[in-house]
Design a protein around this motif. Structure first.
Motif, PDB file in Angstrom:
ATOM      1  N   SER A 164       0.802  -1.229   0.000  1.00 44.93           N
ATOM      2  CA  SER A 164       0.000   0.000   0.000  1.00 44.93           C
ATOM      3  C   SER A 164       0.834   1.277   0.000  1.00 44.93           C
ATOM      4  CB  SER A 164      -0.963   0.007   1.196  1.00 44.93           C
ATOM      5  OG  SER A 164      -0.253  -0.133   2.409  1.00 44.93           O
ATOM      6  N   ASP A 165       2.094   1.215   0.452  1.00 42.30           N
ATOM      7  CA  ASP A 165       2.932   2.413   0.371  1.00 42.30           C
ATOM      8  C   ASP A 165       3.214   2.798  -1.075  1.00 42.30           C
ATOM      9  OD1 ASP A 165       2.997   2.629   3.063  1.00 42.30           O
ATOM     10  OD2 ASP A 165       5.049   1.906   3.334  1.00 42.30           O
ATOM     11  N   ALA A 166       3.263   1.782  -1.958  1.00 46.47           N
ATOM     12  CA  ALA A 166       3.551   2.033  -3.369  1.00 46.47           C
ATOM     13  C   ALA A 166       2.305   1.965  -4.238  1.00 46.47           C
ATOM     14  CB  ALA A 166       4.587   1.018  -3.882  1.00 46.47           C
ATOM     15  N   LEU A 167       1.350   1.129  -3.833  1.00 45.44           N
ATOM     16  CA  LEU A 167       0.140   0.932  -4.638  1.00 45.44           C
ATOM     17  C   LEU A 167      -1.021   0.612  -3.709  1.00 45.44           C
ATOM     18  CD1 LEU A 167      -0.954   0.586  -7.606  1.00 45.44           C
ATOM     19  CD2 LEU A 167      -0.589  -1.869  -7.260  1.00 45.44           C
ATOM     20  N   THR A 168      -2.056   1.428  -3.746  1.00 48.99           N
ATOM     21  CA  THR A 168      -3.237   1.196  -2.917  1.00 48.99           C
ATOM     22  C   THR A 168      -4.238   0.334  -3.683  1.00 48.99           C
ATOM     23  OG1 THR A 168      -4.440   3.126  -3.728  1.00 48.99           O
ATOM     24  CG2 THR A 168      -2.924   3.462  -1.866  1.00 48.99           C
ATOM     25  N   PRO A 169      -5.196  -0.286  -2.984  1.00 49.71           N
ATOM     26  CA  PRO A 169      -6.228  -1.049  -3.699  1.00 49.71           C
ATOM     27  C   PRO A 169      -6.991  -0.196  -4.704  1.00 49.71           C
ATOM     28  CG  PRO A 169      -6.265  -1.579  -1.361  1.00 49.71           C
ATOM     29  CD  PRO A 169      -5.303  -0.438  -1.523  1.00 49.71           C
ATOM     30  N   GLU A 170      -7.246   1.052  -4.357  1.00 47.68           N
ATOM     31  CA  GLU A 170      -7.982   1.936  -5.258  1.00 47.68           C
ATOM     32  C   GLU A 170      -7.188   2.210  -6.532  1.00 47.68           C
ATOM     33  OE1 GLU A 170      -9.374   2.005  -1.276  1.00 47.68           O
ATOM     34  OE2 GLU A 170      -7.379   2.586  -2.022  1.00 47.68           O
ATOM     35  N   GLU A 171      -5.882   2.409  -6.384  1.00 46.38           N
ATOM     36  CA  GLU A 171      -5.033   2.642  -7.551  1.00 46.38           C
ATOM     37  C   GLU A 171      -4.945   1.394  -8.427  1.00 46.38           C
ATOM     38  OE1 GLU A 171      -1.975   5.953  -5.621  1.00 46.38           O
ATOM     39  OE2 GLU A 171      -1.598   3.796  -5.380  1.00 46.38           O
ATOM     40  N   ALA A 172      -4.822   0.219  -7.785  1.00 44.34           N
ATOM     41  CA  ALA A 172      -4.771  -1.030  -8.541  1.00 44.34           C
ATOM     42  C   ALA A 172      -6.068  -1.247  -9.314  1.00 44.34           C
ATOM     43  CB  ALA A 172      -4.517  -2.203  -7.598  1.00 44.34           C
ATOM     44  N   LEU A 173      -7.187  -0.933  -8.671  1.00 45.40           N
ATOM     45  CA  LEU A 173      -8.490  -1.104  -9.327  1.00 45.40           C
ATOM     46  C   LEU A 173      -8.609  -0.191 -10.550  1.00 45.40           C
ATOM     47  CD1 LEU A 173     -11.189  -2.568  -9.116  1.00 45.40           C
ATOM     48  CD2 LEU A 173     -12.008  -0.722  -7.651  1.00 45.40           C
ATOM     49  N   GLU A 174      -8.122   1.014 -10.434  1.00 44.58           N
ATOM     50  CA  GLU A 174      -8.177   1.954 -11.556  1.00 44.58           C
ATOM     51  C   GLU A 174      -7.325   1.464 -12.727  1.00 44.58           C
ATOM     52  OE1 GLU A 174      -8.939   4.999 -14.090  1.00 44.58           O
ATOM     53  OE2 GLU A 174     -10.023   4.396 -12.262  1.00 44.58           O
ATOM     54  N   ILE A 175      -6.141   0.926 -12.429  1.00 43.32           N
ATOM     55  CA  ILE A 175      -5.263   0.400 -13.484  1.00 43.32           C
ATOM     56  C   ILE A 175      -5.951  -0.736 -14.223  1.00 43.32           C
ATOM     57  CG2 ILE A 175      -3.116  -0.870 -13.906  1.00 43.32           C
ATOM     58  CD1 ILE A 175      -1.896   0.732 -11.563  1.00 43.32           C
ATOM     59  N   LEU A 176      -6.568  -1.646 -13.471  1.00 44.94           N
ATOM     60  CA  LEU A 176      -7.227  -2.800 -14.086  1.00 44.94           C
ATOM     61  C   LEU A 176      -8.462  -2.380 -14.882  1.00 44.94           C
ATOM     62  CD1 LEU A 176      -6.920  -5.322 -11.129  1.00 44.94           C
ATOM     63  CD2 LEU A 176      -5.728  -5.441 -13.319  1.00 44.94           C
TER      64      LEU A 176
END
Length: 325
Positions: A164-176
């Motif tokens: 989460s310091d580098a990638l949050t769940p919200e950011e991962a969801l947006e990428i996908l």
């Protein structure tokens, strides 16, 4: 998570976690040997999640080891059985991420892991067996089952505690979600073209040059365009390249190296090799840059050499592997 559970599978439970100790005497001919594994008897602790559903519904997976290490690995997989046996197949397959997290929270096994070492590998085998079970229920190969999951389901599988310091769940969801529109085309491309692969079969430390050449020719004839060689940069320092066009091309030998730390030597070799290739000075010269930079990394503590280009070129010319400060 979507699934196609039959009535019998929906009410099924996991009845057994079987662990099979599988070993091959590959060290007899030094198959799989490299600089760190001189007697590699390739082995696996093979995990099977068996259920009481009809039709032999099972999930299979393995964790790779060598020889005597399989004693420890098989025991580690078996130690997870109390957390698995009796679980509902429906519950496990409905939330594979939660199932995975439940295995790493044993308050006593955590002492041995859980995200490192034998317990980490054992957990991976059991979790992968559950994924295999879920994919079977969906009537798909695991790769297709995973590839067709929604962005929300994919993110739900990931333990973000270490991310989460580098990638949050919200950011991962947006990428996908951004990548979702082209997914079917990418799946179609993979089904049509396949995925590029390399082979490591020819390049083992214990093989003679003649055997390496024969196996490399066979690999090319089978359609491989990339071969990974298990090279050894040891106290003499040398690396080897082979292709059907050039045959063998060797890097320089560097006797008398005082090896302090091997960490990072592979990356250093790659950096030197890439520098040589980009300089367009020929393959033999590129191998020399790679070998020399790898040597510097092993003769200095830590995972970087901090050697200058001039020092690397001096070592290639026969100078010292001592980094000047």
């Amino acid at each position: 998570m979507p699934s196609a559970l039959s009535a019998s599978a929906a009410s099924a439970r996991i009845t057994v976690l079987d662990v099979l100790d599988v070993r091959f005497p590959t060290s007899e001919h030094l198959d799989g040997s490299d600089a760190m594994n001189l007697e590699p008897d390739y082995s696996a602790a093979y995990a099977v999640l068996r259920t009481d559903a009809g039709g032999g519904l099972e999930g299979h997976a393995l964790t790779f080891t060598t020889g005597r290490g399989n004693d420890v690995q098989a025991a580690a997989v078996a130690a997870l059985a109390p957390h698995v046996v009796g679980l509902s197949v429906d519950d496990v397959c409905a939330d594979l991420g939660a199932f995975s997290r439940s295995l790493v929270h044993d308050p006593q096994l955590r002492w041995l892991g859980p995200e490192k070492g034998a317990i980490h590998m054992a957990t991976g085998a059991v979790v992968n067996a559950a994924w295999h079970l879920a994919a079977k229920l969906a009537g798909k190969p695991v790769r297709r089952f995973l590839g067709e999951m929604s962005p929300e389901d994919l993110v739900a599988q990931v333990d973000f505690r270490w991310l989460s310091d580098a990638l949050t769940p919200e950011e991962a969801l947006e990428i996908l979600r951004r990548a979702e529109p082209g997914r079917e085309q990418r799946i179609g491309h993979l089904l049509d073209q396949g995925y590029p692969a390399y082979t490591t079969t020819p390049g083992r430390l214990g093989y003679s040059d003649e055997k390496l050449a024969r196996l490399a020719h066979e690999a090319v004839a089978e359609g491989f365009t990339q071969i990974k060689l298990k090279a050894y940069v040891g106290i003499c320092g040398t690396d080897l390249h082979w292709s059907a066009e050039t045959g063998f091309v060797s890097g320089p030998r560097m006797p008398g190296l005082r090896v302090l730390d091997r960490i990072g030597s592979g990356d250093a070799f790659a950096a030197g090799l890439i520098h040589g290739l980009l300089s367009d000075t020929g393959l033999e010269s590129a191998l020399a840059y790679g070998t020399a930079h790898g040597a510097f990394t092993m003769t200095t503590p830590g995972d970087v050499s901090m050697a200058s280009l001039a020092e690397v070129e001096a070592l290639i010319a026969g100078g010292s592997a001592h980094v000047r400060r």
